[in-house]
Every structure is written in C-alpha cells, then in structure tokens.
Design an enzyme around this catalytic site. Structure first.
Site, mmCIF file in Angstrom:
data_model
loop_
_atom_site.group_PDB
_atom_site.id
_atom_site.type_symbol
_atom_site.label_atom_id
_atom_site.label_comp_id
_atom_site.label_asym_id
_atom_site.label_seq_id
_atom_site.Cartn_x
_atom_site.Cartn_y
_atom_site.Cartn_z
ATOM 1 N N GLY A 33 0.823 -1.211 0.000
ATOM 2 C CA GLY A 33 0.000 0.000 0.000
ATOM 3 C C GLY A 33 0.855 1.258 0.000
ATOM 4 O O GLY A 33 2.033 1.217 -0.337
ATOM 5 N N HIS A 39 4.361 1.748 -8.090
ATOM 6 C CA HIS A 39 3.332 0.696 -8.075
ATOM 7 C C HIS A 39 2.433 0.816 -9.313
ATOM 8 O O HIS A 39 2.070 -0.183 -9.919
ATOM 9 C CB HIS A 39 2.464 0.807 -6.817
ATOM 10 C CG HIS A 39 3.212 0.712 -5.519
ATOM 11 N ND1 HIS A 39 3.418 1.802 -4.702
ATOM 12 C CD2 HIS A 39 3.800 -0.334 -4.892
ATOM 13 C CE1 HIS A 39 4.090 1.421 -3.614
ATOM 14 N NE2 HIS A 39 4.344 0.128 -3.706
ATOM 15 N N GLN A 150 12.244 -3.616 -9.891
ATOM 16 C CA GLN A 150 13.709 -3.662 -9.813
ATOM 17 C C GLN A 150 14.226 -2.887 -8.606
ATOM 18 O O GLN A 150 15.290 -3.167 -8.081
ATOM 19 C CB GLN A 150 14.288 -3.074 -11.114
ATOM 20 C CG GLN A 150 15.789 -2.949 -11.153
ATOM 21 C CD GLN A 150 16.491 -4.291 -11.121
ATOM 22 O OE1 GLN A 150 15.944 -5.284 -11.608
ATOM 23 N NE2 GLN A 150 17.670 -4.346 -10.546
ATOM 24 N N LEU A 186 11.237 6.262 -6.363
ATOM 25 C CA LEU A 186 9.993 6.387 -5.592
ATOM 26 C C LEU A 186 9.938 5.286 -4.548
ATOM 27 O O LEU A 186 10.323 4.152 -4.806
ATOM 28 C CB LEU A 186 8.775 6.272 -6.515
ATOM 29 C CG LEU A 186 8.590 7.341 -7.573
ATOM 30 C CD1 LEU A 186 7.190 7.255 -8.170
ATOM 31 C CD2 LEU A 186 8.797 8.723 -7.005
HETATM 32 P P1 AMP Z 1 6.187 -2.195 -1.575
HETATM 33 O O1 AMP Z 1 4.795 -1.679 -1.513
HETATM 34 O O2 AMP Z 1 7.229 -1.196 -1.213
HETATM 35 O O3 AMP Z 1 6.342 -3.533 -0.910
HETATM 36 O O4 AMP Z 1 6.458 -2.467 -3.125
HETATM 37 C C1 AMP Z 1 5.593 -3.268 -3.881
HETATM 38 C C2 AMP Z 1 6.209 -3.535 -5.229
HETATM 39 O O5 AMP Z 1 6.430 -2.299 -5.906
HETATM 40 C C3 AMP Z 1 7.574 -4.227 -5.114
HETATM 41 O O6 AMP Z 1 7.688 -5.196 -6.151
HETATM 42 C C4 AMP Z 1 8.527 -3.086 -5.323
HETATM 43 O O7 AMP Z 1 9.777 -3.496 -5.853
HETATM 44 C C5 AMP Z 1 7.771 -2.230 -6.319
HETATM 45 N N1 AMP Z 1 8.258 -0.860 -6.281
HETATM 46 C C6 AMP Z 1 8.426 -0.063 -5.194
HETATM 47 N N2 AMP Z 1 8.966 1.117 -5.540
HETATM 48 C C7 AMP Z 1 9.149 1.071 -6.890
HETATM 49 C C8 AMP Z 1 9.693 1.979 -7.858
HETATM 50 N N3 AMP Z 1 10.141 3.180 -7.514
HETATM 51 N N4 AMP Z 1 9.729 1.582 -9.147
HETATM 52 C C9 AMP Z 1 9.278 0.352 -9.514
HETATM 53 N N5 AMP Z 1 8.757 -0.541 -8.659
HETATM 54 C C10 AMP Z 1 8.701 -0.197 -7.362
#
Ligand code: AMP
Length: 286
Positions: A33, A39, A150, A186
């Site tokens: 979230g 995302h 990534q 981000l």
């Molecule tokens: P999180 O909500 O932080 O657990 O992230 C969920 C998914 O979004 C994970 O696969 C992260 O690697 C991806 N994600 C988070 N930040 C970025 C970003 N700046 N660019 C691309 N994917 C992201």
C-alpha cells in the site's frame, strides 16, 4: 465496472474464479500500500498482458524487525483504491494480519544464502517474511504472472529463486525502477523524509549514476566502483551509509571485476529513514 475490494481469502475465490473459467490471464502485483507511481507502473505493465489484475495491499508484519517501522508504515487505503481503479486493476485483496497469520501459524519459507546478504544482513528475518507472504499470495490468488519492481532487486531475485526451487507455477516479471525527476527512486518511505532530507536523498541515485559513468568510461575494477559509491555517500550531507556494494546479479555476493551481470546496491540512512536503491550493471563487450 468498478474495482472490487475483498478482505478475506474466502472472498478472493469467487472473485478470481470467473476470470479463470473464462481463460483470462491473471496478473498479481503484491504491495504494502501507500501506492505511488512505481506501483502504478507495475499495474500498467501487468495490465498490458493480463486482462485480470489483482493488487494485494498488505503491510506484512512478518517482514518487519522489532525495531522497524511496522506501526508507523503509511496506510492510505482510500487513495490506494483510487490509484488501482485509475490504472485499471480488477481486484484488490487487502487482508488483515489475522487473515494471513491466524493463531497457530507455523510455516515459513527461507531462501538460503540469498536471504542473508545485503538487506538480509541489515534486516534479519526480513526475506523469510517476504518469501512466506508472497508464496501465500501465490497460493491464495493463483496468478499466472506476478510483477515486482527492480527497486527491490534482492527481493525479486529471492522470489525468482523460490518459484524455481518450489516449482511454483507463476511467471515472475521484474519492471524498471520509477524515479522522481531528480533521480530519487519512488518509495513509500520517502514520505518520512523532512524537506531537507528529501533534497539530500538524491545522493543515492547520483552515486549510482557516477558508477554508471565510470563503467561507461571502461572501469571494470569493482573495488574501485564500490569506492565511488561509498565516497559519494560519505560526501553527501545528512547521509549515513549502511552498505554500498558491487555484487553479482545472480548470487548477490561482492565481486572483484565486472565480467558478468552485476548490481550496484546502496542502503543509506537519513535520520530514522532508511532508503535503498540499485542499478544493474553490465560490462559492455570489450
Ligand atoms: P512495496 O509496496 O514497497 O512492498 O512495493 C511493492 C512492489 O512495488 C515491489 O515489487 C517493489 O519493488 C515495487 N516498487 C516499489 N517502488 C518502486 C519503484 N520506484 N519503481 C518500480 N517498482 C517499485
């Protein structure tokens, strides 16, 4: 049709069954979230290939250490729903912790060696929590394809290994890191940064860019490249280095020379906020 939101495992079944019966490819974007454009880009990449896209929103207690930010992790469900709807996701699965870890829960997934380095060394138990919840999400939702960023390169590497080792019938897709105009990757955690720290945080992407320039200029000595990362962070106001490494993209161990696909990886603190970033490196053919 407006997006459907379910909170229980039982309610996911009928929601996904019709899509599966119709032979639609099901894509899953697992998140915690506090959704942002990173995302959103994963949802768009998923949408491109999958008519049915599930976004899971779950702040997974099992991947937070006792001293970490579980209780203050941002929770912005209504904005998250709006973003998912805007990007064309089909279903949101937003369970409570007790739905995922009921009384008596005892089984965890460990991806040995890969889980112990870099983020795993700084955050013991983190990847055990990640691998466990992702396998549960795969079993609950049974997606054909799952999308990861990534930005969390070690996480993506660990999920790929788990899928391979445990014969999980899911195709893992890793999408590029989305950045602010000044280069900052981000992250939901960026909102913890004070305005001055937000300015200082550009040091991570600038250090990675410096490494990229050195590689483009022909540098192959990974020790020298690592020093570029560490020196850049040491010179950056407000930044406290947790780790800076040049690692093999496959085994995540530090390398001496850039000969195979590698990653420049960084973890840096600004006050109480810890940020990570990375850059894939490939040595151009000599
Ligand atoms: P999180 O909500 O932080 O657990 O992230 C969920 C998914 O979004 C994970 O696969 C992260 O690697 C991806 N994600 C988070 N930040 C970025 C970003 N700046 N660019 C691309 N994917 C992201």
């Amino acid at each position: 049709m407006s997006i459907e939101v379910v909170h229980t495992i039982a309610d996911t079944r009928p929601a996904v069954a019709a899509a599966r019966a119709a032979g639609q490819t099901i894509g899953l974007v697992p998140t915690m979230g506090a959704l942002h454009e990173g995302h959103a880009s994963l949802i768009r990449v998923a949408k491109h290939r999958c008519p049915f896209v599930v976004v899971s929103i779950f702040v997974n207690p099992a991947q937070f250490g006792p001293q970490e930010d579980l209780s203050r992790y941002p929770r912005t469900l209504s904005e998250d729903l709006a973003l998912c709807e805007r990007e064309g996701a089909t279903l949101i699965f937003a369970p409570e912790p007790s739905e995922i870890y009921p009384e008596g829960f005892r089984t965890y997934v460990e991806v040995h060696e890969l889980q112990d380095v870099l983020e795993g060394a700084s955050r013991p138990g983190h990847f055990r929590g990640v691998a466990t919840v992702v396998l549960k999400l795969f079993n609950i939702l049974q997606p054909d394809r799952a999308y990861f960023g990534q930005k969390d390169a070690q996480q993506a590497r660990i999920i790929r290994q788990m899928v391979r080792d445990l014969d999980v019938p899911v195709r893992v897709i890793v999408a590029p890191t989305v950045r602010e105009p000044d280069g900052l990757a981000l992250s939901s955690r960026n909102r913890y940064l004070e305005p001055v720290q937000r300015q200082e945080a550009v040091a991570l992407s600038q250090a990675l860019a410096a490494v990229q320039r050195r590689v483009a200029a022909g540098e192959r000595d990974a020790v020298a490249l690592r020093r570029v990362l560490a020196d850049r962070i040491a010179a950056a106001p407000g930044a406290v280095l947790d780790y800076a490494e040049i690692v093999d993209a496959d085994n995540l161990r530090p390398i001496e020379r850039l000969e195979r696909p590698a990653l420049a990886v960084l973890a840096v603190r600004f006050g109480a906020t810890r940020l990570i970033d990375n850059l894939p490196l490939s040595a151009p053919l000599e």
